[in-house]
Design a protein around this motif. Structure first.
Motif, PDB file in Angstrom:
ATOM      1  N   TYR A  79     -16.019  -0.268  -1.128  1.00 48.34           N
ATOM      2  CA  TYR A  79     -14.791  -0.586  -0.929  1.00 48.34           C
ATOM      3  C   TYR A  79     -13.809  -0.672  -2.159  1.00 48.34           C
ATOM      4  O   TYR A  79     -12.602  -0.224  -2.360  1.00 48.34           O
ATOM      5  CB  TYR A  79     -14.544  -1.769  -0.165  1.00 48.34           C
ATOM      6  CG  TYR A  79     -15.044  -3.016  -0.624  1.00 48.34           C
ATOM      7  CD1 TYR A  79     -14.598  -3.963  -1.739  1.00 48.34           C
ATOM      8  CD2 TYR A  79     -16.526  -3.515  -0.175  1.00 48.34           C
ATOM      9  CE1 TYR A  79     -15.129  -4.936  -2.313  1.00 48.34           C
ATOM     10  CE2 TYR A  79     -17.166  -4.453  -0.832  1.00 48.34           C
ATOM     11  CZ  TYR A  79     -16.648  -5.287  -1.774  1.00 48.34           C
ATOM     12  OH  TYR A  79     -17.181  -6.298  -2.147  1.00 48.34           O
ATOM     13  N   ALA A  80     -14.619  -1.007  -3.483  1.00 47.86           N
ATOM     14  CA  ALA A  80     -13.847  -1.092  -4.679  1.00 47.86           C
ATOM     15  C   ALA A  80     -13.699   0.448  -5.332  1.00 47.86           C
ATOM     16  O   ALA A  80     -12.640   0.626  -5.848  1.00 47.86           O
ATOM     17  CB  ALA A  80     -14.762  -1.775  -5.702  1.00 47.86           C
ATOM     18  N   GLU A 105       0.781  -1.042  -0.085  1.00 43.54           N
ATOM     19  CA  GLU A 105       0.081  -0.146  -0.143  1.00 43.54           C
ATOM     20  C   GLU A 105       0.935   1.218  -0.053  1.00 43.54           C
ATOM     21  O   GLU A 105       0.261   2.308  -0.043  1.00 43.54           O
ATOM     22  CB  GLU A 105      -0.939  -0.085   1.170  1.00 43.54           C
ATOM     23  CG  GLU A 105      -1.930  -1.235   1.323  1.00 43.54           C
ATOM     24  CD  GLU A 105      -2.829  -1.318  -0.021  1.00 43.54           C
ATOM     25  OE1 GLU A 105      -3.193  -0.303  -0.434  1.00 43.54           O
ATOM     26  OE2 GLU A 105      -3.093  -2.406  -0.190  1.00 43.54           O
ATOM     27  N   ARG A 138      -2.637  -2.791 -10.092  1.00 45.11           N
ATOM     28  CA  ARG A 138      -3.370  -3.231  -8.722  1.00 45.11           C
ATOM     29  C   ARG A 138      -3.846  -4.502  -8.687  1.00 45.11           C
ATOM     30  O   ARG A 138      -3.951  -5.145  -7.554  1.00 45.11           O
ATOM     31  CB  ARG A 138      -4.584  -2.237  -8.598  1.00 45.11           C
ATOM     32  CG  ARG A 138      -5.335  -2.417  -7.096  1.00 45.11           C
ATOM     33  CD  ARG A 138      -4.268  -2.230  -5.919  1.00 45.11           C
ATOM     34  NE  ARG A 138      -4.901  -2.158  -4.663  1.00 45.11           N
ATOM     35  CZ  ARG A 138      -4.393  -2.316  -3.668  1.00 45.11           C
ATOM     36  NH1 ARG A 138      -3.003  -2.093  -3.346  1.00 45.11           N
ATOM     37  NH2 ARG A 138      -5.074  -2.096  -2.699  1.00 45.11           N
ATOM     38  N   TYR A 148     -13.294   2.970  -3.280  1.00 43.67           N
ATOM     39  CA  TYR A 148     -12.345   3.346  -2.326  1.00 43.67           C
ATOM     40  C   TYR A 148     -10.912   2.956  -2.584  1.00 43.67           C
ATOM     41  O   TYR A 148      -9.814   3.656  -2.701  1.00 43.67           O
ATOM     42  CB  TYR A 148     -12.741   3.130  -0.868  1.00 43.67           C
ATOM     43  CG  TYR A 148     -11.250   3.521   0.007  1.00 43.67           C
ATOM     44  CD1 TYR A 148     -11.416   4.555   0.695  1.00 43.67           C
ATOM     45  CD2 TYR A 148     -10.441   2.566   0.375  1.00 43.67           C
ATOM     46  CE1 TYR A 148     -10.344   5.013   1.642  1.00 43.67           C
ATOM     47  CE2 TYR A 148      -9.197   2.757   1.373  1.00 43.67           C
ATOM     48  CZ  TYR A 148      -9.287   3.998   1.861  1.00 43.67           C
ATOM     49  OH  TYR A 148      -8.485   4.615   2.790  1.00 43.67           O
ATOM     50  N   ASP A 149     -10.825   1.781  -2.956  1.00 50.11           N
ATOM     51  CA  ASP A 149      -9.729   1.223  -3.400  1.00 50.11           C
ATOM     52  C   ASP A 149      -8.788   1.607  -4.749  1.00 50.11           C
ATOM     53  O   ASP A 149      -7.804   1.950  -4.893  1.00 50.11           O
ATOM     54  CB  ASP A 149      -9.765  -0.266  -3.611  1.00 50.11           C
ATOM     55  CG  ASP A 149      -8.288  -0.954  -3.984  1.00 50.11           C
ATOM     56  OD1 ASP A 149      -7.398  -1.135  -2.981  1.00 50.11           O
ATOM     57  OD2 ASP A 149      -7.989  -1.436  -4.944  1.00 50.11           O
ATOM     58  N   SER A 150      -9.955   2.065  -5.788  1.00 52.89           N
ATOM     59  CA  SER A 150      -9.595   2.685  -7.083  1.00 52.89           C
ATOM     60  C   SER A 150      -9.069   4.092  -6.877  1.00 52.89           C
ATOM     61  O   SER A 150      -8.079   4.446  -7.331  1.00 52.89           O
ATOM     62  CB  SER A 150     -10.519   2.635  -7.931  1.00 52.89           C
ATOM     63  OG  SER A 150     -10.451   3.138  -9.080  1.00 52.89           O
ATOM     64  N   LYS A 185      -7.782   5.451  -4.144  1.00 56.06           N
ATOM     65  CA  LYS A 185      -6.582   5.522  -3.487  1.00 56.06           C
ATOM     66  C   LYS A 185      -5.286   5.004  -4.258  1.00 56.06           C
ATOM     67  O   LYS A 185      -4.153   5.435  -4.135  1.00 56.06           O
ATOM     68  CB  LYS A 185      -6.410   4.350  -2.173  1.00 56.06           C
ATOM     69  CG  LYS A 185      -7.254   5.183  -1.012  1.00 56.06           C
ATOM     70  CD  LYS A 185      -6.678   6.473  -0.464  1.00 56.06           C
ATOM     71  CE  LYS A 185      -7.493   6.874   0.686  1.00 56.06           C
ATOM     72  NZ  LYS A 185      -6.947   8.362   0.899  1.00 56.06           N
ATOM     73  N   HIS A 186      -5.712   3.945  -5.227  1.00 57.86           N
ATOM     74  CA  HIS A 186      -4.804   3.406  -6.001  1.00 57.86           C
ATOM     75  C   HIS A 186      -4.210   4.677  -7.027  1.00 57.86           C
ATOM     76  O   HIS A 186      -2.861   4.930  -7.298  1.00 57.86           O
ATOM     77  CB  HIS A 186      -4.853   2.428  -7.002  1.00 57.86           C
ATOM     78  CG  HIS A 186      -3.817   1.434  -7.723  1.00 57.86           C
ATOM     79  ND1 HIS A 186      -4.066   1.974  -9.004  1.00 57.86           N
ATOM     80  CD2 HIS A 186      -2.795   0.964  -7.398  1.00 57.86           C
ATOM     81  CE1 HIS A 186      -2.864   1.318  -9.640  1.00 57.86           C
ATOM     82  NE2 HIS A 186      -2.217   0.762  -8.456  1.00 57.86           N
ATOM     83  N   TYR A 229      -1.573 -10.502  -2.222  1.00 58.52           N
ATOM     84  CA  TYR A 229      -2.137 -10.886  -0.831  1.00 58.52           C
ATOM     85  C   TYR A 229      -2.519 -12.197  -0.711  1.00 58.52           C
ATOM     86  O   TYR A 229      -2.415 -12.770   0.034  1.00 58.52           O
ATOM     87  CB  TYR A 229      -3.389  -9.701  -0.658  1.00 58.52           C
ATOM     88  CG  TYR A 229      -2.906  -8.146  -0.115  1.00 58.52           C
ATOM     89  CD1 TYR A 229      -2.298  -8.076   0.918  1.00 58.52           C
ATOM     90  CD2 TYR A 229      -3.470  -7.403  -0.824  1.00 58.52           C
ATOM     91  CE1 TYR A 229      -2.009  -6.816   1.306  1.00 58.52           C
ATOM     92  CE2 TYR A 229      -3.128  -5.899  -0.749  1.00 58.52           C
ATOM     93  CZ  TYR A 229      -2.445  -5.852   0.652  1.00 58.52           C
ATOM     94  OH  TYR A 229      -2.302  -4.456   0.885  1.00 58.52           O
ATOM     95  N   LEU A 268      -3.244  -7.152  -5.601  1.00 59.11           N
ATOM     96  CA  LEU A 268      -4.158  -7.920  -4.867  1.00 59.11           C
ATOM     97  C   LEU A 268      -4.007  -9.491  -4.861  1.00 59.11           C
ATOM     98  O   LEU A 268      -4.187 -10.012  -3.880  1.00 59.11           O
ATOM     99  CB  LEU A 268      -5.502  -7.644  -5.393  1.00 59.11           C
ATOM    100  CG  LEU A 268      -5.956  -6.172  -5.242  1.00 59.11           C
ATOM    101  CD1 LEU A 268      -7.278  -6.098  -6.165  1.00 59.11           C
ATOM    102  CD2 LEU A 268      -6.290  -5.653  -3.766  1.00 59.11           C
TER     103      LEU A 268
END
Length: 384
Positions: free
Chosen positions: A98-99, A35, A342, A101-103, A105-106, A349, A346
């Motif tokens: 959350y999808a 991150e 991204r 938000y993740d996009s 932030k990336h 992880y 993922l």
């Protein structure tokens, strides 16, 4: 034997706590790397294309009659950061918070790295800024615009240029262009169509969606003449060369560009053609730095278009990122700034989780072997 059992119980208790620490610090390390650290390491691989003289603009004068913005630079070099097709996700097409938000932030983390790396004088956004911009109501548009501003904050002393794409005002498929959409975009972003810099750099917006062209005054005509000393850049969301037609020929004939920058296709490409034979263009992937002598392009009556890749991993392309352009002394040095995918992050992880499970299984297996060796069962084992 009793003393050995007590010592072993203590040893096993310590080992059990070590397993917990291993899981915690392993997860923490994975989060920090995936991150934060990975973006910095990726930036180290970008080529640094610095100006020999340096540059910064100092003031601006707006001519509202021609939608013209004049920017004063202190030197002859210009550093430009190109951002294409961020397509900030909306709630209709992507209902998972959350999808979104993740996009966000990336894109934001990579954008900050790009700004720090390029140190641009100008940042040009090549359209498709908001994914659902052409059909959402005003309330959601305001909400998406605020997210856009959070993702792409304006750096100090940097001119930001925004042009619309089909996702912003329509123009592709069933989404029709309407004056109300264009007006809303201009209200939130800007309504200029040309930008002129004191270091003889002119940028013109060629709007293939509405088929409008910037207006020119009589005193502007010498600036578009051959060997005028001015560098002329056309920016467009849709390709100018790949969609040859009367509009493309008219735009090229009027402004005689040294280079065109476009987006929409989400890929990094270079398109070349003769000025009068756009139909016979050549498209090649652009995966590394390139230098162009702009005066030679002008003299040879050639057309050069650079397509900037999307900076959003949600577009499904493997190579995403930004574009870095340095223009100085009649030369253009362009570098695609690719960013981490991204989806690959993922997947890391998943790999990390699998490795952690295997390590835990192996440690637990040796733990049980020691329990059996010293005749310690779960019933009589109590950590001390």
């Amino acid at each position: 034997m009793g003393i050995w059992k007590i010592r072993m119980r203590k040893l096993l208790a310590i080992r059990f706590s070590h397993i917990q620490r291993l899981n915690f610090y392993g997860l923490l390390a994975a989060l920090l790397f995936n991150e934060y650290i990975i973006y910095y390491f990726n930036r180290l691989g970008w080529e640094k294309a610095a100006c020999e003289t340096g540059s910064k603009y100092s003031c601006n004068i707006i001519d509202y009659t021609l939608l013209l913005l004049v920017i004063s630079f202190s030197e002859s070099c210009s550093r430009i950061l190109f951002v294409a097709d961020p397509q900030v996700l909306g709630e209709s097409k992507e209902s998972r918070w959350y999808a979104r938000y993740d996009s966000d932030k990336h894109i934001s983390r990579n954008y900050h790295q790009a700004v720090s790396h390029v140190r641009p004088d100008v940042i040009v956004f090549l359209g498709d800024l908001i994914d659902e911009g052409s059909f959402v109501d005003d309330f959601l548009y305001e909400k998406y615009f605020r997210r856009f501003v959070e993702i792409f904050p304006e750096p100090t002393d940097v001119k930001m240029i925004f042009i619309p794409g089909d996702n912003d005002i329509g123009g592709e498929g069933s989404e029709m262009v309407k004056p109300s959409k264009v007006k809303r975009f201009n209200n939130y972003f800007e309504d200029n169509s040309q930008w002129k810099f004191d270091n003889k750099l002119n940028i013109y917006h060629i709007n293939r969606i509405t088929h409008e062209l910037p207006l020119l005054k009589d005193q502007d005509m010498p600036q578009i003449e051959e060997n005028s000393g001015y560098t002329r850049i056309l920016i467009s969301h849709f390709s100018i060369i790949l969609i040859p037609g009367a509009y493309s020929y008219k735009a090229i004939e009027r402004f005689r560009p040294h280079v065109i920058f476009s987006g929409h296709y989400h890929r990094s490409s270079q398109i070349t053609s003769e000025l009068k034979r756009l139909r016979y263009s050549t498209t090649l992937p652009l995966m590394h730095s390139m230098s162009y002598e702009l005066r030679t392009i002008e003299t040879n009556q050639e057309a050069l278009e650079i397509q900037v890749p999307s900076c959003s991993y949600r577009m499904g392309e493997d190579h995403i990122g930004f574009g870095q352009a340095v223009i100085e002394n009649g030369y253009l040095h362009y570098t695609p700034l690719f960013i981490p995918n991204r989806f690959t992050q993922l997947r890391l992880y998943v790999v990390f989780g699998f490795v952690l499970i295997i390590v835990n299984i192996l440690i637990s297996h040796s733990f049980r072997k020691l329990l059996r060796k010293f005749n310690l069962t779960r019933q009589n084992y109590h950590p001390i």
